[in-house]
Design an enzyme around this catalytic site. Structure first.
Site, mmCIF file in Angstrom:
data_model
loop_
_atom_site.group_PDB
_atom_site.id
_atom_site.type_symbol
_atom_site.label_atom_id
_atom_site.label_comp_id
_atom_site.label_asym_id
_atom_site.label_seq_id
_atom_site.Cartn_x
_atom_site.Cartn_y
_atom_site.Cartn_z
ATOM 1 N N GLN A 39 0.941 -1.262 -0.168
ATOM 2 C CA GLN A 39 0.089 -0.078 -0.199
ATOM 3 C C GLN A 39 1.016 1.224 -0.217
ATOM 4 O OE1 GLN A 39 -2.122 -0.796 3.688
ATOM 5 N NE2 GLN A 39 -0.157 -1.539 4.503
ATOM 6 N N ASP A 162 -8.173 -5.200 13.759
ATOM 7 C CA ASP A 162 -8.143 -3.727 13.378
ATOM 8 C C ASP A 162 -7.340 -3.605 12.092
ATOM 9 O OD1 ASP A 162 -5.675 -1.257 14.690
ATOM 10 O OD2 ASP A 162 -7.566 -1.078 13.603
HETATM 11 N N1 SAM Z 1 -7.950 1.743 12.507
HETATM 12 C C1 SAM Z 1 -7.642 1.833 11.177
HETATM 13 C C2 SAM Z 1 -9.080 1.704 10.238
HETATM 14 O O1 SAM Z 1 -9.753 1.340 10.997
HETATM 15 O O2 SAM Z 1 -8.814 1.805 9.249
HETATM 16 C C3 SAM Z 1 -6.791 0.673 10.858
HETATM 17 C C4 SAM Z 1 -5.292 0.751 11.627
HETATM 18 S S1 SAM Z 1 -4.180 -0.137 11.042
HETATM 19 C C5 SAM Z 1 -3.289 0.817 10.326
HETATM 20 C C6 SAM Z 1 -4.620 -1.285 9.695
HETATM 21 C C7 SAM Z 1 -3.732 -2.276 9.403
HETATM 22 O O3 SAM Z 1 -3.986 -3.348 9.046
HETATM 23 C C8 SAM Z 1 -2.507 -1.605 8.473
HETATM 24 O O4 SAM Z 1 -1.261 -1.466 9.042
HETATM 25 C C9 SAM Z 1 -2.580 -2.584 7.332
HETATM 26 O O5 SAM Z 1 -1.322 -3.211 6.834
HETATM 27 C C10 SAM Z 1 -2.987 -3.988 8.416
HETATM 28 N N2 SAM Z 1 -3.437 -5.079 7.604
HETATM 29 C C11 SAM Z 1 -4.056 -4.964 6.476
HETATM 30 N N3 SAM Z 1 -4.373 -6.617 5.630
HETATM 31 C C12 SAM Z 1 -3.671 -7.377 6.657
HETATM 32 C C13 SAM Z 1 -3.566 -8.607 6.638
HETATM 33 N N4 SAM Z 1 -4.289 -9.561 5.819
HETATM 34 N N5 SAM Z 1 -2.975 -9.289 7.967
HETATM 35 C C14 SAM Z 1 -2.569 -8.244 8.797
HETATM 36 N N6 SAM Z 1 -2.726 -7.036 8.683
HETATM 37 C C15 SAM Z 1 -3.171 -6.462 7.646
#
Ligand code: SAM
Length: 285
Positions: A39, A162
């Protein structure tokens, strides 16, 4: 990993919530711009919200309003489980959810984040991840949450999803199959809490999610809370359990909270008529 400084004067960032409305931020200072294998990652300072993290052009967290989201994703589940000791966080690379989990007397918090670049920049540019990482109870794993749960060798009392919005690497974390497999790593009293989007902009997606969650889990409840910088300003969360009913939440005092408290917990589950009809949720009195 070098800090890419802007080679053009971007003084405004926009996130579209529909094709005709959204939110904008004046960029007072661009702190980081880069792209991982998953991303685009952007961090900038805004005069009102402070430091902002955006992934693929979507707001993830801001210093000024992050606690609304992180406290409401974490504490309702942590206070409803009778004695949560082993916690799994999927996503959450900015570290806010981990910080909130560590306020509780737990034994272990495992955070599984797919993008190590998000971890790196969050630790560098947001105050809470570096602190949470020093806690001996915290374990941070770089992996796809969808893969991690397949190989998980233990059960968890509370699982917190999350994830970012259901696009890109996060898509798998919003799917039926993921929740079917997630159920297998819950302990007997286990509870899952997940962010499930905007009841205003994503109501149809919410209703679909409710359908398949109700087929998988005997107990499913939805609750809401404000997040000023997310689409619609109100965010929806889902509670799932292998038991049909949820115990009354414990209301042990926690240091340092800015939003969550027992009355807020109770009120969060009082859904509007429109949302109840949409979710057709059988919310016990
Ligand atoms: N609070 C935010 C929201 O509600 O949009 C989300 C915060 S956090 C930054 C979301 C995280 O999920 C990102 O760092 C992203 O890289 C991670 N993420 C996305 N897909 C994922 C996966 N399949 N496994 C683990 N982490 C993942």
């Amino acid at each position: 990993m070098k800090d890419e400084t802007l080679n053009h004067s971007v003084d405004e960032v926009r996130e579209y919530h529909s094709d005709s409305c959204g939110i904008f931020f004046r960029v007072e200072r661009s702190v980081y711009r880069g792209r991982s294998q998953f991303q685009s990652i952007e961090i900038f300072d805004n005069p009102f919200f402070g430091r902002v993290l955006m992934l693929d052009g979507l707001v993830q967290t801001t210093i000024r309003d992050e606690h609304y989201y992180h406290e409401m994703l974490v504490h309702p589940a942590m206070m409803t489980h009778p004695d949560p000791k082993r916690i799994l966080i999927i996503g959450g690379g900015d570290g806010g959810v981990l910080r909130e989990v560590l306020r509780h007397p737990i034994e272990k918090a495992v955070l599984v984040e797919i993008d190590d670049q998000v971890l790196d920049v969050s630790e560098k540019y947001f105050p809470w991840l570096a602190a949470a990482k020093k806690d001996p109870r915290a374990e941070i794993i770089v992996d796809d949450g969808n893969v991690y749960i397949e190989n998980a060798s233990c059960s968890f009392d509370v699982v917190l999803i999350d994830s970012s919005d259901p696009v890109g690497p996060s898509s798998v974390l919003h799917a039926r199959d993921f929740y079917i497999r997630l159920k297998k790593i819950l302990s007997p009293e286990g509870i899952i809490a997940a962010q499930v989007g905007s009841p205003f902009f994503h109501a149809a997606v919410l209703a679909d999610k409710k359908e398949f969650l109700a087929e998988i889990f005997p107990g499913v409840r939805f609750y809401v809370g404000p997040v000023p910088t997310y689409p619609g300003g109100t965010w929806c969360y889902a509670f799932m359990s292998v038991k049909p009913d949820f115990p009354e939440p414990r209301n042990e005092p926690l240091e340092g909270l800015k939003y969550y408290n027992p009355p807020v917990h109770q009120g969060a589950f009082a859904l509007s008529e429109a949302l109840k009809i949409r979710l057709d949720a059988d919310q016990p009195d």
